[in-house]
Design a protein around this motif. Structure first.
Motif, PDB file in Angstrom:
ATOM      1  N   THR A  36       0.841  -1.201   0.000  1.00 35.56           N
ATOM      2  CA  THR A  36       0.000   0.000   0.000  1.00 35.56           C
ATOM      3  C   THR A  36       0.874   1.249   0.000  1.00 35.56           C
ATOM      4  O   THR A  36       0.642   2.195  -0.756  1.00 35.56           O
ATOM      5  CB  THR A  36      -0.912   0.012   1.236  1.00 35.56           C
ATOM      6  OG1 THR A  36      -1.686  -1.172   1.225  1.00 35.56           O
ATOM      7  CG2 THR A  36      -1.838   1.206   1.234  1.00 35.56           C
ATOM      8  N   ARG A  39       2.592   1.692  -3.318  1.00 36.51           N
ATOM      9  CA  ARG A  39       1.689   2.243  -4.342  1.00 36.51           C
ATOM     10  C   ARG A  39       1.536   3.738  -4.191  1.00 36.51           C
ATOM     11  O   ARG A  39       1.498   4.482  -5.164  1.00 36.51           O
ATOM     12  CB  ARG A  39       0.306   1.589  -4.254  1.00 36.51           C
ATOM     13  CG  ARG A  39       0.171   0.322  -5.093  1.00 36.51           C
ATOM     14  CD  ARG A  39      -1.225  -0.260  -4.989  1.00 36.51           C
ATOM     15  NE  ARG A  39      -1.155  -1.631  -4.489  1.00 36.51           N
ATOM     16  CZ  ARG A  39      -1.816  -2.082  -3.438  1.00 36.51           C
ATOM     17  NH1 ARG A  39      -2.605  -1.294  -2.750  1.00 36.51           N
ATOM     18  NH2 ARG A  39      -1.686  -3.328  -3.072  1.00 36.51           N
ATOM     19  N   LEU A  44       2.607   9.301  -5.579  1.00 30.33           N
ATOM     20  CA  LEU A  44       2.836  10.624  -5.012  1.00 30.33           C
ATOM     21  C   LEU A  44       4.304  11.028  -4.984  1.00 30.33           C
ATOM     22  O   LEU A  44       4.610  12.185  -4.736  1.00 30.33           O
ATOM     23  CB  LEU A  44       2.293  10.679  -3.584  1.00 30.33           C
ATOM     24  CG  LEU A  44       0.825  10.251  -3.403  1.00 30.33           C
ATOM     25  CD1 LEU A  44       0.502  10.127  -1.920  1.00 30.33           C
ATOM     26  CD2 LEU A  44      -0.113  11.266  -4.054  1.00 30.33           C
ATOM     27  N   ILE A  48       7.462  13.063  -0.581  1.00 31.16           N
ATOM     28  CA  ILE A  48       6.279  13.603   0.082  1.00 31.16           C
ATOM     29  C   ILE A  48       5.921  12.716   1.265  1.00 31.16           C
ATOM     30  O   ILE A  48       6.139  11.502   1.233  1.00 31.16           O
ATOM     31  CB  ILE A  48       5.129  13.668  -0.951  1.00 31.16           C
ATOM     32  CG1 ILE A  48       5.399  14.805  -1.916  1.00 31.16           C
ATOM     33  CG2 ILE A  48       3.774  13.797  -0.294  1.00 31.16           C
ATOM     34  CD1 ILE A  48       4.469  14.841  -3.089  1.00 31.16           C
ATOM     35  N   THR A  49       5.395  13.310   2.294  1.00 35.04           N
ATOM     36  CA  THR A  49       4.940  12.529   3.448  1.00 35.04           C
ATOM     37  C   THR A  49       3.716  11.721   3.040  1.00 35.04           C
ATOM     38  O   THR A  49       2.718  12.268   2.584  1.00 35.04           O
ATOM     39  CB  THR A  49       4.551  13.481   4.602  1.00 35.04           C
ATOM     40  OG1 THR A  49       5.684  14.301   4.910  1.00 35.04           O
ATOM     41  CG2 THR A  49       4.143  12.699   5.833  1.00 35.04           C
ATOM     42  N   PRO A  51       0.409   9.768   3.480  1.00 39.01           N
ATOM     43  CA  PRO A  51      -0.667   9.721   4.481  1.00 39.01           C
ATOM     44  C   PRO A  51      -1.225   8.303   4.622  1.00 39.01           C
ATOM     45  O   PRO A  51      -1.541   7.656   3.626  1.00 39.01           O
ATOM     46  CB  PRO A  51      -1.731  10.635   3.870  1.00 39.01           C
ATOM     47  CG  PRO A  51      -1.545  10.504   2.390  1.00 39.01           C
ATOM     48  CD  PRO A  51      -0.106  10.163   2.135  1.00 39.01           C
ATOM     49  N   HIS A  53      -4.256   6.973   6.429  1.00 41.95           N
ATOM     50  CA  HIS A  53      -5.410   7.367   7.226  1.00 41.95           C
ATOM     51  C   HIS A  53      -5.892   6.304   8.177  1.00 41.95           C
ATOM     52  O   HIS A  53      -6.515   6.603   9.185  1.00 41.95           O
ATOM     53  CB  HIS A  53      -6.559   7.751   6.283  1.00 41.95           C
ATOM     54  CG  HIS A  53      -6.213   8.876   5.383  1.00 41.95           C
ATOM     55  ND1 HIS A  53      -6.102  10.168   5.835  1.00 41.95           N
ATOM     56  CD2 HIS A  53      -5.904   8.906   4.066  1.00 41.95           C
ATOM     57  CE1 HIS A  53      -5.770  10.949   4.828  1.00 41.95           C
ATOM     58  NE2 HIS A  53      -5.630  10.209   3.742  1.00 41.95           N
ATOM     59  N   VAL A  55      -4.079   3.955   9.746  1.00 45.31           N
ATOM     60  CA  VAL A  55      -3.116   3.413  10.707  1.00 45.31           C
ATOM     61  C   VAL A  55      -2.791   4.519  11.686  1.00 45.31           C
ATOM     62  O   VAL A  55      -2.662   5.679  11.290  1.00 45.31           O
ATOM     63  CB  VAL A  55      -1.836   2.937   9.990  1.00 45.31           C
ATOM     64  CG1 VAL A  55      -0.890   2.271  10.974  1.00 45.31           C
ATOM     65  CG2 VAL A  55      -2.188   1.977   8.873  1.00 45.31           C
ATOM     66  N   PHE A  56      -2.667   4.168  12.959  1.00 43.35           N
ATOM     67  CA  PHE A  56      -2.520   5.182  13.989  1.00 43.35           C
ATOM     68  C   PHE A  56      -1.203   5.061  14.717  1.00 43.35           C
ATOM     69  O   PHE A  56      -0.484   4.059  14.588  1.00 43.35           O
ATOM     70  CB  PHE A  56      -3.726   5.110  14.940  1.00 43.35           C
ATOM     71  CG  PHE A  56      -4.991   5.525  14.249  1.00 43.35           C
ATOM     72  CD1 PHE A  56      -5.640   4.668  13.373  1.00 43.35           C
ATOM     73  CD2 PHE A  56      -5.511   6.804  14.416  1.00 43.35           C
ATOM     74  CE1 PHE A  56      -6.786   5.075  12.693  1.00 43.35           C
ATOM     75  CE2 PHE A  56      -6.659   7.215  13.751  1.00 43.35           C
ATOM     76  CZ  PHE A  56      -7.284   6.350  12.886  1.00 43.35           C
TER      77      PHE A  56
ATOM     78  N   TRP B   7     -12.964   9.352   6.459  1.00 43.75           N
ATOM     79  CA  TRP B   7     -12.693   8.018   6.948  1.00 43.75           C
ATOM     80  C   TRP B   7     -13.492   7.742   8.200  1.00 43.75           C
ATOM     81  O   TRP B   7     -13.586   8.565   9.078  1.00 43.75           O
ATOM     82  CB  TRP B   7     -11.205   7.857   7.251  1.00 43.75           C
ATOM     83  CG  TRP B   7     -10.414   8.037   6.008  1.00 43.75           C
ATOM     84  CD1 TRP B   7      -9.655   9.108   5.674  1.00 43.75           C
ATOM     85  CD2 TRP B   7     -10.362   7.165   4.895  1.00 43.75           C
ATOM     86  NE1 TRP B   7      -9.116   8.947   4.436  1.00 43.75           N
ATOM     87  CE2 TRP B   7      -9.544   7.754   3.934  1.00 43.75           C
ATOM     88  CE3 TRP B   7     -10.943   5.920   4.620  1.00 43.75           C
ATOM     89  CZ2 TRP B   7      -9.271   7.158   2.711  1.00 43.75           C
ATOM     90  CZ3 TRP B   7     -10.658   5.324   3.394  1.00 43.75           C
ATOM     91  CH2 TRP B   7      -9.826   5.951   2.450  1.00 43.75           C
ATOM     92  N   TYR B  11     -12.493   0.893  14.873  1.00 45.33           N
ATOM     93  CA  TYR B  11     -11.731   0.161  15.887  1.00 45.33           C
ATOM     94  C   TYR B  11     -12.581  -0.167  17.089  1.00 45.33           C
ATOM     95  O   TYR B  11     -12.398  -1.164  17.756  1.00 45.33           O
ATOM     96  CB  TYR B  11     -10.534   0.993  16.361  1.00 45.33           C
ATOM     97  CG  TYR B  11      -9.411   1.016  15.369  1.00 45.33           C
ATOM     98  CD1 TYR B  11      -8.757  -0.146  15.021  1.00 45.33           C
ATOM     99  CD2 TYR B  11      -9.015   2.201  14.767  1.00 45.33           C
ATOM    100  CE1 TYR B  11      -7.722  -0.133  14.111  1.00 45.33           C
ATOM    101  CE2 TYR B  11      -7.976   2.221  13.868  1.00 45.33           C
ATOM    102  CZ  TYR B  11      -7.333   1.050  13.539  1.00 45.33           C
ATOM    103  OH  TYR B  11      -6.316   1.062  12.648  1.00 45.33           O
TER     104      TYR B  11
END
Lengths: 160, 402
Positions: A36, A39, A44, A48-49, A51, A53, A55-56, B7, B11
């Motif tokens: 992921t 890709r 991108l 570049i950072t 993102p 979304h 995953v924390f 989003w 969880y």
């Protein structure tokens, strides 16, 4: 202009940003293991950072730790045992879903096995709670199923 | 890079809900369901559950099929691939009859080294001739009643017997399941002594095809001085069965192997011409299909006293020649008791089980790593001195039904 990640002597790092806004660095070779991420880099660029979304900040460091070990070829059974030792069942589940989202195959397979190992002798009720699944059998259906499966219901661990 | 979708995090258990099937990920992080709503990807889809379930042992999977209707259909669906390629293949189980007059027994799972008490629904006694293939087990009793069953799910079906089978002195049973279609072939080798001529035996081979639900009798032949017994197996479309010398004609050996092609239409030369000699004087010879190779386990008889064995050997057949794979080491051989003790053996894939009739001790031989190992001690103990134990090897499969 984003450079292609070619064989450079200095290890290139990629910046990843979690869903809760924290930024973590990962080596490009480790990032390659997460399809992921790869890709997103392809789309991108790697300056570049990226993102992530879904995953924390609680999970990502652990995932990065795994792949850091992977690129040096140091993943052993001992390392994997240690890796999950202090995680409870819910934490492993969160990691598993994150690995799936990141398309990080090796970690995903390992965690699939680990969750299966944890659930192997758990009760049906525990498994339902764990996956958030409702019992939609009628009491008659359920008792018939249990009777057919009687031999597999012995020796189940008590729920904690 | 502008991200237009919002989003939803799932969880938290409280917001978790049942899902519809979600297609494989094409765009990272985003999926749209039938209603056009964006759904998060951190919920347990069927696909993910599938992957976890695939690592569970049979006992847990069977139990898991009672979690919910969705889980039931996942576990029993055709597309559920239990045992992914990166975990070691499941070794076959062994069912041991623990009583000669009750339908109970214990099944041994060598993967978990665990015994389960399983009841076979219809069994009256343990006096059956048994053949198994790909999760199905066929039972034939002395009155030639036939049952096909899955010992794990306990689904069971009575099969029609071939005509005239009841009037036989010996019957051997073999079966082979097609892994793709789940259809199967059953073969019965019937031996009947010709009245008034004791050295002549009427041999007939009967073949059943599950797809057609009919029996055919492709071969009958009279053998002189030889008869079939109860030992046969199908490997790679060939029916193999042991024949026993009954006297009346000269013969150097007391046993031989017959091969008969059940898969092709090519007519075969007589059975007598297709005898394959056995490697030595044999006792308790047993045939088994080990990954479509014919393997035989038997006691190696002493030359002057063929009923006393000096060892137990395992051979594999290459075309018409036997290759000895291994002999049971002395320390295990001693564990079986007297040298003339009767023993039974049965096996599938890479695992062979050897059991002494006189005790519930069970020995295994792994063909792949050439390793002998006693099983975990069976929870059943011998209740009286003449109690006999027997059993059979089978693959535990949830999805196949008779």
């Amino acid at each position: 202009m984003a450079q292609e990640a070619s064989s450079s002597t200095s290890s290139k790092t990629i910046s990843l940003k979690t869903g809760d806004g924290e930024i973590f660095e990962i080596e490009a070779s480790a990032a390659k293991q997460m399809k992921t991420v790869q890709r997103l880099i392809d789309d991108l660029g790697d300056d570049i950072t990226i993102p992530l979304h879904n995953v924390f900040s609680k999970e990502l460091p652990k995932i990065i730790e795994y792949y850091k070990k992977d690129i040096t070829g140091e993943i052993t059974k001992d390392f994997e045992a240690e890796f999950v030792k202090d995680l409870n069942d819910d934490e492993v589940k969160v990691l598993f879903l994150a690995a799936n989202y990141l398309d990080a195959n090796k970690l995903f397979e390992f965690l699939s096995q680990n969750i299966a190992d944890r659930l192997e002798s758990k009760s049906v009720e525990y498994v339902r709670k764990y996956f958030g699944v409702e019992n939609d059998f009628t009491p008659e259906e359920e008792s018939k199923l249990r009777e057919e499966r009687a031999w597999s219901f012995r020796g189940i661990k008590e729920d904690e | 890079m502008a991200d237009e979708t919002s989003w939803i995090s799932h969880y938290d258990d409280d917001t978790r809900k049942e899902t519809q099937d979600i297609d494989s990920l094409s765009e990272p992080g985003e999926e749209v369901d039938k209603d056009g709503t964006v759904i998060s990807l951190d919920i347990m889809t069927d696909d993910l559950l599938d992957r976890i379930l695939a690592y569970l042992p049979v006992e847990s999977i069977f139990r898991a099929s009672s979690v919910s209707k969705r889980w039931f259909s996942i576990v029993t669906s055709e597309s559920f691939s239990w045992n992914p390629s990166n975990s070691p293949p499941q070794k076959p189980w062994y069912f041991m009859f623990t009583s000669s007059d009750e339908p109970t027994g214990c099944a041994y799972d060598p993967n978990l080294r665990k015994w389960y008490c399983i009841e076979l629904p219809f069994i009256g006694t343990s006096n059956w001739i048994i053949s198994s293939s790909y999760g199905l087990v066929c039972f034939m009793d002395s009155s030639r009643v036939l049952y096909m069953c899955n010992p794990i799910t306990k689904r069971c079906k009575k099969l029609q017997e071939p005509y005239g089978l009841r009037f036989s002195d010996y019957g051997a049973l073999a079966m082979s399941v097609d892994k793709e279609s789940h259809s199967y072939i059953l073969a019965i080798v019937k031996s009947k002594q010709v009245p008034e001529n004791f050295s002549q035996w009427d041999i007939s081979i009967h073949v059943y095809k599950s797809e057609e639900e009919t029996w055919a009798t492709p071969l009958t032949e009279v053998l002189i001085g030889w008869r079939g017994g109860e030992e046969s197996v199908i490997c790679n479309g060939v029916l193999y069965f042991l024949v026993y010398f009954t006297g009346g004609v000269p013969s150097e050996s007391r046993h031989a192997l017959v091969a008969y092609n059940v898969s092709g239409r090519a007519s075969q030369a007589s059975l007598r011409r297709s005898f394959i000699s056995v490697p030595c004087s044999l006792t308790c010879g047993r045939l088994m299909n080990m990954k479509e190779k014919l393997v035989m386990v038997g006691g190696i008889g002493k030359h002057d006293r063929p009923d006393i064995i000096k060892g137990i050997g395992i051979w594999v057949l290459h075309d018409r020649k036997w290759e000895e794979i291994v002999r049971m080491p002395h320390k295990y051989f001693q564990g079986f008791g007297e040298f003339d003790e009767v023993f039974a053996s049965s096996g599938k894939d890479d695992l062979i089980y050897i059991q002494s009739y006189g005790s519930p001790a069970l020995l295994t031989f792994d063909m792949k790593v050439k390793q002998w190992k006693w099983s975990q001690k069976c929870p059943v103990t011998k209740r009286f001195p003449l109690q006999l134990f027997s059993g059979f090897c089978f693959e535990p499969r949830l999805k196949i039904a008779p």
